[in-house]
Design a protein around this motif. Structure first.
Motif, PDB file in Angstrom:
ATOM      1  N   ARG A 197       0.852  -1.210   0.000  1.00 33.20           N
ATOM      2  CA  ARG A 197       0.000   0.000   0.000  1.00 33.20           C
ATOM      3  C   ARG A 197       0.888   1.261   0.000  1.00 33.20           C
ATOM      4  O   ARG A 197       0.590   2.222  -0.693  1.00 33.20           O
ATOM      5  N   LYS A 198       1.927   1.220   0.836  1.00 30.55           N
ATOM      6  CA  LYS A 198       2.824   2.375   0.945  1.00 30.55           C
ATOM      7  C   LYS A 198       3.477   2.668  -0.416  1.00 30.55           C
ATOM      8  O   LYS A 198       3.620   3.821  -0.819  1.00 30.55           O
ATOM      9  N   LEU A 199       3.882   1.571  -1.094  1.00 31.05           N
ATOM     10  CA  LEU A 199       4.510   1.718  -2.422  1.00 31.05           C
ATOM     11  C   LEU A 199       3.534   2.322  -3.436  1.00 31.05           C
ATOM     12  O   LEU A 199       3.900   3.183  -4.240  1.00 31.05           O
ATOM     13  N   VAL A 200       2.289   1.824  -3.353  1.00 33.94           N
ATOM     14  CA  VAL A 200       1.253   2.328  -4.279  1.00 33.94           C
ATOM     15  C   VAL A 200       1.036   3.827  -4.047  1.00 33.94           C
ATOM     16  O   VAL A 200       0.974   4.626  -4.984  1.00 33.94           O
ATOM     17  N   LYS A 201       0.927   4.198  -2.750  1.00 34.14           N
ATOM     18  CA  LYS A 201       0.724   5.620  -2.399  1.00 34.14           C
ATOM     19  C   LYS A 201       1.906   6.466  -2.894  1.00 34.14           C
ATOM     20  O   LYS A 201       1.746   7.538  -3.433  1.00 34.14           O
ATOM     21  N   ALA A 202       3.092   5.935  -2.631  1.00 33.13           N
ATOM     22  CA  ALA A 202       4.302   6.654  -3.013  1.00 33.13           C
ATOM     23  C   ALA A 202       4.367   6.823  -4.535  1.00 33.13           C
ATOM     24  O   ALA A 202       4.829   7.851  -5.048  1.00 33.13           O
TER      25      ALA A 202
END
Length: 203
Positions: A197-202
C-alpha cells in the motif's frame, strides 16, 4: 516450555511423536504378554499346591494304617531318607526375560538299613519324593513370577511415560509451534500488504 519455535523443531517434534506412537503398541503388547504369563504361573502354583496337599493327605492316611512314622525316633524318621541334592533347570526367554524352567529333581543317594525299616517304607519314599517335586516346581514357578513381575513394573512405567507424558508433550509442542508459525506467517502477509500500500501511495 523450553521448545524452539522453529520449523526444524516442529519437524523434530513430529518425528518424535511418530516414534513414540510406533513404539507404544509394542510396549502395550509386552505388558499384556507378561501379565498373561504371570497369571498362568500363579494358577499353576495353586493347582500344584492342591495336588501336593492331596498327595500329603493320601500318604499320611496310608502311613497311619501301618503304625505311622511315629514308630521311628526323629533322627531316623522317613523324612530324613529323602533329601534334595539339587534342582536342575533350563532357561527360556519370555518377552525378553530369561526365566527358569523346571527340568528334574536330583535326590541324595541315602542308603538305609533294610532290617531297621519295614517294607512299606520303600513305597513311602517314592510318595515323599513326589511331594518334594511339587515344592521344587512351585519354587521354580515363583522364581519365574518374580523375574517377570520385575520386568512388568519397568514396562508399565514405560507405557505410562509414553501415554501420559511423552506423547501429550510432543502433541502440545507441535500445537504451540504451529500456532506461532501461523501467527508469524499471518504477520508477514499483513506487513507485506502494508508495504505494498505504501509503495502504491508513493507511486
Amino acid at each position: 516450555m523450553g521448545v524452539k519455535l522453529t520449523k526444524n523443531e516442529q519437524k523434530k517434534q513430529k518425528d518424535q511423536l511418530k516414534q513414540f506412537q510406533r513404539y507404544l503398541p509394542t510396549l502395550q503388547l509386552k505388558q499384556q504378554q507378561l501379565q498373561s504369563v504371570i497369571r498362568e504361573a500363579e494358577n499353576e502354583i495353586l493347582k500344584l499346591k492342591e495336588e501336593q496337599q492331596r498327595a500329603v493327605a493320601a500318604l499320611s492316611g496310608w502311613v497311619a494304617v501301618y503304625g505311622g512314622d511315629a514308630a521311628f525316633p526323629p533322627e531316623r524318621s522317613i523324612g530324613t531318607l529323602v533329601q534334595i541334592e539339587r534342582i536342575e533347570k533350563d532357561r527360556e526367554n519370555i518377552a525378553g526375560v530369561e526365566v527358569p524352567v523346571f527340568r528334574r529333581l536330583v535326590f541324595k543317594d541315602i542308603r538305609y538299613d533294610l532290617r531297621y525299616y519295614p517294607l512299606w517304607v520303600d513305597k513311602a519314599l517314592v510318595a515323599l519324593k513326589d511331594i518334594a517335586k511339587y515344592d521344587a516346581l512351585v519354587k521354580t514357578l515363583q522364581e519365574r513370577i518374580d523375574l517377570l513381575q520385575k520386568e512388568l513394573r519397568t514396562t508399565v512405567q514405560r507405557v505410562n511415560l509414553f501415554e501420559k507424558v511423552k506423547i501429550p508433550e510432543a502433541k502440545e509442542n507441535i500445537r504451540v509451534i504451529s500456532i506461532y508459525l501461523q501467527d508469524q506467517q499471518t504477520a508477514a502477509v499483513v506487513r507485506g500488504k502494508i508495504a505494498k500500500r505504501k509503495l502504491v501511495k508513493a507511486g
